[in-house]
Design an enzyme around this catalytic site. Structure first.
Site, PDB file in Angstrom:
ATOM      1  N   GLU A 128       9.970   6.413  10.742  1.00 21.10           N
ATOM      2  CA  GLU A 128      10.385   6.087  11.841  1.00 21.10           C
ATOM      3  C   GLU A 128      10.200   4.582  12.056  1.00 21.10           C
ATOM      4  O   GLU A 128      10.872   3.887  12.905  1.00 21.10           O
ATOM      5  CB  GLU A 128       9.164   6.747  12.915  1.00 21.10           C
ATOM      6  CG  GLU A 128       9.541   6.420  14.236  1.00 21.10           C
ATOM      7  CD  GLU A 128       8.475   7.152  15.276  1.00 21.10           C
ATOM      8  OE1 GLU A 128       8.120   8.256  15.065  1.00 21.10           O
ATOM      9  OE2 GLU A 128       8.041   6.579  16.481  1.00 21.10           O
ATOM     10  N   SER A 152       3.463   5.895  14.463  1.00 21.15           N
ATOM     11  CA  SER A 152       3.729   7.029  13.575  1.00 21.15           C
ATOM     12  C   SER A 152       4.676   6.458  12.291  1.00 21.15           C
ATOM     13  O   SER A 152       5.669   5.917  12.792  1.00 21.15           O
ATOM     14  CB  SER A 152       4.562   8.077  14.327  1.00 21.15           C
ATOM     15  OG  SER A 152       3.543   8.505  15.139  1.00 21.15           O
ATOM     16  N   ARG A 203      13.224   9.254  19.202  1.00 16.26           N
ATOM     17  CA  ARG A 203      13.307   8.128  18.591  1.00 16.26           C
ATOM     18  C   ARG A 203      14.350   7.377  17.923  1.00 16.26           C
ATOM     19  O   ARG A 203      14.462   6.640  16.956  1.00 16.26           O
ATOM     20  CB  ARG A 203      12.271   8.251  17.387  1.00 16.26           C
ATOM     21  CG  ARG A 203      10.969   8.739  18.010  1.00 16.26           C
ATOM     22  CD  ARG A 203       9.962   7.853  18.852  1.00 16.26           C
ATOM     23  NE  ARG A 203       8.936   8.730  19.131  1.00 16.26           N
ATOM     24  CZ  ARG A 203       9.087   9.347  20.203  1.00 16.26           C
ATOM     25  NH1 ARG A 203       9.995   9.645  21.013  1.00 16.26           N
ATOM     26  NH2 ARG A 203       7.942  10.042  20.734  1.00 16.26           N
TER      27      ARG A 203
HETATM   28  C1  LIG Z   1      -0.853   1.939  17.701  1.00 18.18           C
HETATM   29  C2  LIG Z   1       0.539   2.327  18.060  1.00 18.18           C
HETATM   30  C3  LIG Z   1       0.790   3.401  18.780  1.00 18.18           C
HETATM   31  C4  LIG Z   1       2.281   3.616  19.201  1.00 18.18           C
HETATM   32  N1  LIG Z   1       2.664   4.990  19.622  1.00 18.18           N
HETATM   33  C5  LIG Z   1       3.881   5.008  19.777  1.00 18.18           C
HETATM   34  C6  LIG Z   1       4.353   6.475  20.828  1.00 18.18           C
HETATM   35  O1  LIG Z   1       3.306   7.009  21.382  1.00 18.18           O
HETATM   36  N2  LIG Z   1       5.459   6.757  21.123  1.00 18.18           N
HETATM   37  C7  LIG Z   1       6.276   5.837  20.555  1.00 18.18           C
HETATM   38  O2  LIG Z   1       7.519   6.171  20.864  1.00 18.18           O
HETATM   39  N3  LIG Z   1       6.371   5.048  19.529  1.00 18.18           N
HETATM   40  C8  LIG Z   1       4.816   4.570  19.438  1.00 18.18           C
HETATM   41  N4  LIG Z   1       4.709   3.405  18.720  1.00 18.18           N
HETATM   42  C9  LIG Z   1       5.781   2.687  18.071  1.00 18.18           C
HETATM   43  C10 LIG Z   1       6.247   1.549  18.919  1.00 18.18           C
HETATM   44  O3  LIG Z   1       5.346   0.972  19.973  1.00 18.18           O
HETATM   45  C11 LIG Z   1       7.492   1.985  19.721  1.00 18.18           C
HETATM   46  O4  LIG Z   1       8.555   2.231  18.981  1.00 18.18           O
HETATM   47  C12 LIG Z   1       8.042   0.640  20.656  1.00 18.18           C
HETATM   48  O5  LIG Z   1       8.915   1.308  21.601  1.00 18.18           O
HETATM   49  C13 LIG Z   1       8.541  -0.326  19.875  1.00 18.18           C
HETATM   50  O6  LIG Z   1       8.800  -1.463  20.779  1.00 18.18           O
HETATM   51  P1  LIG Z   1       8.607  -2.913  20.111  1.00 18.18           P
HETATM   52  O7  LIG Z   1       9.107  -3.860  21.350  1.00 18.18           O
HETATM   53  O8  LIG Z   1       7.335  -3.239  19.481  1.00 18.18           O
HETATM   54  O9  LIG Z   1       9.995  -3.109  19.206  1.00 18.18           O
HETATM   55  P2  LIG Z   1       9.824  -3.573  17.964  1.00 18.18           P
HETATM   56  O10 LIG Z   1       9.024  -2.842  16.896  1.00 18.18           O
HETATM   57  O11 LIG Z   1      10.014  -4.949  17.734  1.00 18.18           O
HETATM   58  O12 LIG Z   1      11.526  -3.106  17.354  1.00 18.18           O
HETATM   59  C14 LIG Z   1      11.814  -1.748  17.100  1.00 18.18           C
HETATM   60  C15 LIG Z   1      13.340  -1.583  17.021  1.00 18.18           C
HETATM   61  O13 LIG Z   1      13.866  -1.963  18.390  1.00 18.18           O
HETATM   62  C16 LIG Z   1      14.774  -2.929  18.317  1.00 18.18           C
HETATM   63  N5  LIG Z   1      14.796  -3.762  19.426  1.00 18.18           N
HETATM   64  C17 LIG Z   1      13.531  -4.373  19.741  1.00 18.18           C
HETATM   65  N6  LIG Z   1      13.888  -5.069  21.175  1.00 18.18           N
HETATM   66  C18 LIG Z   1      15.276  -4.893  21.263  1.00 18.18           C
HETATM   67  C19 LIG Z   1      16.197  -5.570  22.211  1.00 18.18           C
HETATM   68  N7  LIG Z   1      15.858  -6.248  23.191  1.00 18.18           N
HETATM   69  N8  LIG Z   1      17.568  -5.457  22.111  1.00 18.18           N
HETATM   70  C20 LIG Z   1      17.993  -4.680  20.854  1.00 18.18           C
HETATM   71  N9  LIG Z   1      16.969  -3.841  19.994  1.00 18.18           N
HETATM   72  C21 LIG Z   1      15.994  -4.107  20.095  1.00 18.18           C
HETATM   73  C22 LIG Z   1      14.455  -3.788  17.017  1.00 18.18           C
HETATM   74  O14 LIG Z   1      15.436  -4.492  16.555  1.00 18.18           O
HETATM   75  C23 LIG Z   1      13.874  -2.698  16.190  1.00 18.18           C
HETATM   76  O15 LIG Z   1      15.092  -1.780  15.691  1.00 18.18           O
HETATM   77  C24 LIG Z   1       3.424   3.108  18.408  1.00 18.18           C
HETATM   78  C25 LIG Z   1       2.958   1.832  17.782  1.00 18.18           C
HETATM   79  C26 LIG Z   1       1.763   1.607  17.522  1.00 18.18           C
HETATM   80  C27 LIG Z   1       1.423   0.153  16.643  1.00 18.18           C
END
Ligand SMILES: Cc1cc2nc3c(=O)[nH]c(=O)nc-3n(C[C@H](O)[C@H](O)[C@H](O)COP(=O)(O)OP(=O)(O)OC[C@H]3O[C@@H](n4cnc5c(N)ncnc54)[C@H](O)[C@@H]3O)c2cc1C
Length: 312
Positions: free
Chosen positions: A297, A227, A178
């Site tokens: 996380e 998580s 992660r």
């Molecule tokens: C219901 C649910 C289930 C989930 N299940 C999982 C799972 O099974 N496995 C898992 O790993 N995660 C899971 N997650 C967490 C989340 O979905 C992941 O971490 C996902 O990859 C985050 O992506 P996001 O676009 O929403 O990023 P955000 O939440 O918007 O940002 C997360 C981080 O990434 C950075 N970031 C985002 N985009 C960029 C970019 N273009 N350039 C540089 N930095 C960037 C942000 O600055 C921040 O630090 C879950 C979340 C939910 C709500």
């Protein structure tokens, strides 16, 4: 919260971009938890060149935060004292070139997995259940069901803090559980994944299985960030939380899910402060019961209301 003096100073210093600034934009609409105060400005770049121009020209002391789909972010109630960069339509193209699937950073993980399936390509099926966008998936090295982004990543393209477009390879990102180590202040704009021709029946079967497993075990439709804590070495966060008696624990409208107790929920009208205090309470109780330090996380960003400088 931003003071009026700062607002005037930054209005003058913000580069004249082709994309759009929304001043005082409410970030609660842009995160899964649906909490958080306003940003000084939300910036939606038109395209890569516009983003490059912004990063080249912006004042060095202006803080920026990149928001993806907001599925792993807890935005604090005091808002963000700077510019939140949100990639949109100009960053969501998906193509397949030879054995690489190339996706814009704003493309949703699920869309990418479905696109690969439609082209009978295998390798990114696991992304179908992760509710984020590709930039967030790379930044967080997202993963599930035994796969992580680092297993299938070929390269990424970033715009660095100086506005330069650069290509980076996985060995340069030190990707671990992660976590990816990205150059400070960069924005991921594209990522390429290794894919191979697959059997459509197998791809469909795996995809369905992942979706079903997810539905059975997690509150997928709740206002959550997934998580809350990382699994410590040799342990599962949810087991430690359960053992500490925190399944269903609540502060106000913030609650640890009954269904998956490492998921924190905004059950309706919770504040970011309640959610963060609940998380800290869980960490404390797990420390007392198992002597383990849980690590967040979820990325917590912005100002707590108590830090509002306007109130001083
Ligand atoms: C219901 C649910 C289930 C989930 N299940 C999982 C799972 O099974 N496995 C898992 O790993 N995660 C899971 N997650 C967490 C989340 O979905 C992941 O971490 C996902 O990859 C985050 O992506 P996001 O676009 O929403 O990023 P955000 O939440 O918007 O940002 C997360 C981080 O990434 C950075 N970031 C985002 N985009 C960029 C970019 N273009 N350039 C540089 N930095 C960037 C942000 O600055 C921040 O630090 C879950 C979340 C939910 C709500």
């Amino acid at each position: 919260m931003v003071t009026n003096t700062e607002k005037n100073y930054w209005h003058v210093l913000l580069p004249s971009v082709r994309g759009r600034y929304s001043f005082g934009a409410h970030l609660s609409n842009l995160t899964w938890f649906q909490v958080g105060g306003p940003a000084f400005a939300l910036y939606k770049p038109e395209d890569v060149a516009d983003l490059q121009y912004f990063l080249k020209q912006k004042s060095a002391d202006l803080s920026c935060f990149v928001l993806g789909a907001g599925s792993n972010v807890l935005m604090r109630d005091g808002g963000y004292n700077g510019v939140v960069i949100k990639l949109g339509r100009g960053f969501s193209q998906i193509t397949i070139e030879n054995n690489e699937l190339i996706a814009g950073a704003a493309a949703l993980d699920r869309t990418v997995a479905m696109f690969a399936m439609q082209h009978q390509m295998s390798g990114v099926e696991f992304l179908v259940t992760i509710p984020g966008a590709i930039g967030g998936a790379v930044a967080m090295n997202a993963g599930c069901y035994g796969f992580e982004v680092k297993d299938v990543l070929a390269w990424i393209e970033i715009v660095d803090s100086q506005g330069e477009l650069r290509k980076l390879y996985p060995h340069e990102l030190n990707m671990t559980y992660r976590k990816s180590v990205l150059p400070k202040g960069c924005v991921i704009v594209r990522a390429a994944f290794k894919i191979i021709k697959g059997n459509i029946i197998d791809i469909q079967h795996n995809t369905q299985q992942y979706l079903q497993l997810r539905e059975e075990s997690q509150p997928t439709k709740g206002r959550t960030g997934g998580s809350t804590f990382k699994n410590p070495d040799q342990a599962k966060a949810w087991e430690l939380i359960d053992k500490a008696g925190c399944r269903g624990l609540a502060i106000g409208a913030a609650k640890m899910s009954e269904k998956h107790c490492n998921f924190m929920l905004n059950t309706g009208g919770a504040t970011a402060d309640e959610l963060e205090r609940l998380g800290e309470l869980v960490r404390q109780k797990v420390k007392e019961s198992s002597n383990q330090e849980l690590e967040w996380e979820i990325i917590r960003v912005g100002d707590s209301p108590v830090l509002k400088r306007d109130a001083a």
